[in-house]
Structure formats: structure tokens, C-alpha cells
Write an enzyme that holds these catalytic residues in place. Sequence first.
Site, PDB file in Angstrom:
ATOM      1  N   ASP A  32     -79.466 -62.046  31.699  1.00 21.14           N
ATOM      2  CA  ASP A  32     -79.991 -63.509  31.347  1.00 21.14           C
ATOM      3  C   ASP A  32     -80.346 -63.498  29.701  1.00 21.14           C
ATOM      4  O   ASP A  32     -80.267 -62.205  29.251  1.00 21.14           O
ATOM      5  CB  ASP A  32     -81.278 -63.764  32.256  1.00 21.14           C
ATOM      6  N   ASN A  64     -73.919 -68.614  37.351  1.00 24.24           N
ATOM      7  CA  ASN A  64     -75.086 -69.600  37.355  1.00 24.24           C
ATOM      8  C   ASN A  64     -75.564 -69.802  36.022  1.00 24.24           C
ATOM      9  O   ASN A  64     -76.329 -70.828  36.033  1.00 24.24           O
ATOM     10  CB  ASN A  64     -76.204 -68.711  38.329  1.00 24.24           C
ATOM     11  N   SER A 114     -72.691 -78.722  39.646  1.00 21.97           N
ATOM     12  CA  SER A 114     -73.906 -79.991  39.721  1.00 21.97           C
ATOM     13  C   SER A 114     -73.126 -81.056  40.244  1.00 21.97           C
ATOM     14  O   SER A 114     -71.874 -81.253  40.139  1.00 21.97           O
ATOM     15  CB  SER A 114     -74.430 -80.051  38.340  1.00 21.97           C
ATOM     16  N   TYR A 127     -73.531 -82.139  29.892  1.00 17.83           N
ATOM     17  CA  TYR A 127     -73.731 -81.473  30.899  1.00 17.83           C
ATOM     18  C   TYR A 127     -72.795 -81.790  32.168  1.00 17.83           C
ATOM     19  O   TYR A 127     -72.349 -81.035  32.962  1.00 17.83           O
ATOM     20  CB  TYR A 127     -75.326 -81.831  31.520  1.00 17.83           C
ATOM     21  N   VAL A 160     -82.685 -80.197  41.711  1.00 17.80           N
ATOM     22  CA  VAL A 160     -83.507 -78.999  42.324  1.00 17.80           C
ATOM     23  C   VAL A 160     -84.604 -78.776  41.529  1.00 17.80           C
ATOM     24  O   VAL A 160     -84.944 -79.135  40.431  1.00 17.80           O
ATOM     25  CB  VAL A 160     -82.632 -77.776  42.069  1.00 17.80           C
ATOM     26  N   THR A 162     -86.551 -77.083  39.323  1.00 19.38           N
ATOM     27  CA  THR A 162     -86.519 -75.973  38.434  1.00 19.38           C
ATOM     28  C   THR A 162     -86.990 -76.444  37.157  1.00 19.38           C
ATOM     29  O   THR A 162     -87.279 -77.837  36.958  1.00 19.38           O
ATOM     30  CB  THR A 162     -84.982 -75.169  38.243  1.00 19.38           C
TER      31      THR A 162
END
Length: 225
Positions: A32, A64, A114, A127, A160, A162
Site C-alpha cells: 500500500d 486491488n 467495479s 474511474y 461498498v 469504504t
Amino acid sequence: MQTILITGATSGIGKACADHFQDMGAELVLVDQQTGDGIIKGDVSDPEFWKTLDLPALTGAVVNAGIGSFSFIGDTDFAEWRRVMAVNLDGAFLTLKAALAAMQRGGSIVVTASATGLKPVPMTAAYGTSKAAVIQLARIAAAENAKRGIRVNAIAPGGVDTNIWEPMLDPERDRAEQIAEMGADVPLGRYATAAEIAEQVAFLMSDAAGTMTGAVLTSDGGFTL
């Protein structure tokens, strides 16, 4: 024992996947841009980072890492377009390339896409386009590596819960209430939790998924119907 690479591992779906596979006893390689316990800090879109990362023999990978972007095409400048493509698409390509090279005896890879990569949604020009591209990337990887015993699938979540939504939330209002209001527009009436998506990723990576490869698991509460 499973040895699994997970990018974008400090939050959201990546963190949920890390928690899930850790509970299953897997050995994890966590990447990350943010620092954290057991995290390898690095920019997935930087080829030099992947050259310096000495990966062990992998049995799985969760591709991811990603960033959000919400604006109309006319309001999206090129720098923002490139920023999103660099992380979401270039980063997925470099991660996938590294993971495939580190899989010596077959394995399973899941790419986080997505629902906006399947359904044209206003204000997701960069995106949604990046996620449509990673779906095709995953399918090509599946076709190229099936004979090596490597399965590659994508998961296409809808909403989701997040931190991707933080720029759109009112800091003066209760966060959970706002997420619930946004999720109420989905046919099933709510957004998924990151833990639910992690369980679905784990299924795609498990023997229970059988011969599934090149598939796109849509988990969006009916958003794309």
C-alpha cells in the site's frame, strides 16, 4: 500454505481481504502507499517499485489498489485522468505482471473492478473507464495463463461502504446515516460491506470456484440490472 499478494491493503476491500486471508492462516504480502503493520510501502503504478520487490512464490493475488474520481467528462482535466489511470490501470497491469511471474505452480488471481466498469454512470469518466479496462485485462490474463493452471477472475462491486465515498459525504452529518441513504437507491436497498466482498474474493480464489476463469462476478445489489 497459501501465499497471497494483496495491494491496497490498508483500507476498504484490501484490508478486509487481508483480514480474511490472515484468519485462514495464509502468508500475506501486503502492499500500500500508506504505512501500517506488515505493510510494504510502495506505489503500484511505479515500475521501479516492482523491480525492487522480491516476491516469494505466490499461490494467489488480489489486484486491488485503486483510487476514486467523480466528475463529468467536461470537468475532468487531463492530469486527473492520468492520475486515475496510473493507479487503477497501470498499477493493475504491473501488479498482475509481477504476480504471474511469481506463480510457479498455478494459482488464482482476483482483480478488483467495479460495476461502473460495466454500466455507464455519470461522473465516473476516469474511474469507470479504468475499471472497464481492468476487466478486459483480467480476461486476457485468464486466456494467456489457463494452461499454466492459473485462474484469473474479476469482481465488480457496486456500492461498498469504504472510504472511497469520503469526498462526497457531509462531515457535519452522521456517516452511517449518509451511507444508508445512498444505499437505499440500490435494488437490494443497501451497500455491501467490505467484509462481504472479501468473502466473495476468497470464493473466487478457492478450489470451490472450480474451473472459473475469465469471469466477472458482479456484486452490486442489483445496481446494473
